[in-house]
Design a protein around this motif. Sequence first.
Motif, PDB file in Angstrom:
ATOM      1  N   ARG A   1       9.088 -65.724   5.925  1.00  0.00           N
ATOM      2  CA  ARG A   1       9.805 -66.444   4.837  1.00  0.00           C
ATOM      3  C   ARG A   1      10.077 -66.062   3.819  1.00  0.00           C
ATOM      4  N   ALA A   2      11.227 -66.312   3.187  1.00  0.00           N
ATOM      5  CA  ALA A   2      11.387 -65.876   1.923  1.00  0.00           C
ATOM      6  C   ALA A   2      10.645 -66.868   0.901  1.00  0.00           C
ATOM      7  N   ILE A   3      10.121 -66.156  -0.304  1.00  0.00           N
ATOM      8  CA  ILE A   3       9.695 -66.948  -1.179  1.00  0.00           C
ATOM      9  C   ILE A   3      10.728 -67.344  -2.294  1.00  0.00           C
ATOM     10  N   LYS A   4      10.560 -68.702  -2.400  1.00  0.00           N
ATOM     11  CA  LYS A   4      11.705 -69.194  -3.466  1.00  0.00           C
ATOM     12  C   LYS A   4      11.295 -68.854  -4.973  1.00  0.00           C
ATOM     13  N   THR A   5      12.314 -68.303  -5.449  1.00  0.00           N
ATOM     14  CA  THR A   5      12.030 -68.276  -7.009  1.00  0.00           C
ATOM     15  C   THR A   5      12.771 -69.244  -7.775  1.00  0.00           C
ATOM     16  N   PHE A   6      11.980 -69.508  -8.648  1.00  0.00           N
ATOM     17  CA  PHE A   6      12.589 -71.074  -9.392  1.00  0.00           C
ATOM     18  C   PHE A   6      12.962 -70.499 -10.730  1.00  0.00           C
ATOM     19  N   ARG A   7      14.251 -70.669 -11.236  1.00  0.00           N
ATOM     20  CA  ARG A   7      14.840 -70.099 -12.413  1.00  0.00           C
ATOM     21  C   ARG A   7      15.241 -71.214 -13.485  1.00  0.00           C
ATOM     22  N   SER A   8      14.983 -70.961 -14.608  1.00  0.00           N
ATOM     23  CA  SER A   8      15.413 -71.858 -15.701  1.00  0.00           C
ATOM     24  C   SER A   8      16.902 -71.844 -15.731  1.00  0.00           C
ATOM     25  N   GLN A   9      17.466 -72.871 -16.678  1.00  0.00           N
ATOM     26  CA  GLN A   9      18.970 -73.011 -16.844  1.00  0.00           C
ATOM     27  C   GLN A   9      19.182 -71.884 -17.499  1.00  0.00           C
ATOM     28  N   ASP A  10      18.649 -71.366 -18.336  1.00  0.00           N
ATOM     29  CA  ASP A  10      19.050 -70.172 -19.202  1.00  0.00           C
ATOM     30  C   ASP A  10      19.059 -68.803 -18.395  1.00  0.00           C
ATOM     31  N   GLN A  11      18.367 -68.879 -17.304  1.00  0.00           N
ATOM     32  CA  GLN A  11      18.052 -67.604 -16.537  1.00  0.00           C
ATOM     33  C   GLN A  11      19.371 -67.741 -15.553  1.00  0.00           C
ATOM     34  N   TRP A  12      19.628 -68.692 -15.096  1.00  0.00           N
ATOM     35  CA  TRP A  12      20.831 -68.905 -14.157  1.00  0.00           C
ATOM     36  C   TRP A  12      22.254 -68.879 -14.826  1.00  0.00           C
ATOM     37  N   GLN A  13      22.060 -69.163 -16.326  1.00  0.00           N
ATOM     38  CA  GLN A  13      23.429 -68.848 -17.155  1.00  0.00           C
ATOM     39  C   GLN A  13      23.324 -67.548 -17.459  1.00  0.00           C
ATOM     40  N   GLU A  14      22.483 -66.664 -17.553  1.00  0.00           N
ATOM     41  CA  GLU A  14      22.528 -65.241 -17.843  1.00  0.00           C
ATOM     42  C   GLU A  14      22.946 -64.439 -16.574  1.00  0.00           C
ATOM     43  N   ILE A  15      22.409 -64.976 -15.358  1.00  0.00           N
ATOM     44  CA  ILE A  15      23.094 -64.458 -14.074  1.00  0.00           C
ATOM     45  C   ILE A  15      24.578 -64.470 -14.068  1.00  0.00           C
ATOM     46  N   LEU A  16      24.998 -65.794 -14.188  1.00  0.00           N
ATOM     47  CA  LEU A  16      26.444 -66.189 -14.334  1.00  0.00           C
ATOM     48  C   LEU A  16      27.344 -65.096 -15.213  1.00  0.00           C
ATOM     49  N   VAL A  17      26.624 -65.090 -16.406  1.00  0.00           N
ATOM     50  CA  VAL A  17      27.339 -64.232 -17.456  1.00  0.00           C
ATOM     51  C   VAL A  17      27.343 -62.835 -17.032  1.00  0.00           C
ATOM     52  N   GLU A  18      26.283 -62.289 -16.466  1.00  0.00           N
ATOM     53  CA  GLU A  18      26.202 -60.835 -16.080  1.00  0.00           C
ATOM     54  C   GLU A  18      27.194 -60.572 -15.009  1.00  0.00           C
ATOM     55  N   GLN A  19      27.225 -61.465 -13.882  1.00  0.00           N
ATOM     56  CA  GLN A  19      28.304 -61.295 -13.052  1.00  0.00           C
ATOM     57  C   GLN A  19      29.795 -60.923 -13.666  1.00  0.00           C
TER      58      GLN A  19
END
Length: 59
Positions: free
Chosen positions: A3-21
């Motif tokens: 099973r894959a292990i879920k990684t919990f990300r903060s709102q700031d981390q998600w925001q960084e991923i979206l901007v990075e893309q």
Amino acid sequence: MERAIKTFRSQDQWQEILVEQQKSGLTISALCLQHNISTCSFYALRKNKASSLPLIKHL
């Protein structure tokens, strides 16, 4: 089956991923592989966060 292990990300981390893309030019599939997230999660998050993302103009 492993099973894959879920990684919990903060709102700031998600925001960084979206901007990075946006800045990187990577495909969404490539970015998701790099960050170990599903494309479904990425699209759902992008839909919810679209209004708060900075606009990046491509020349």
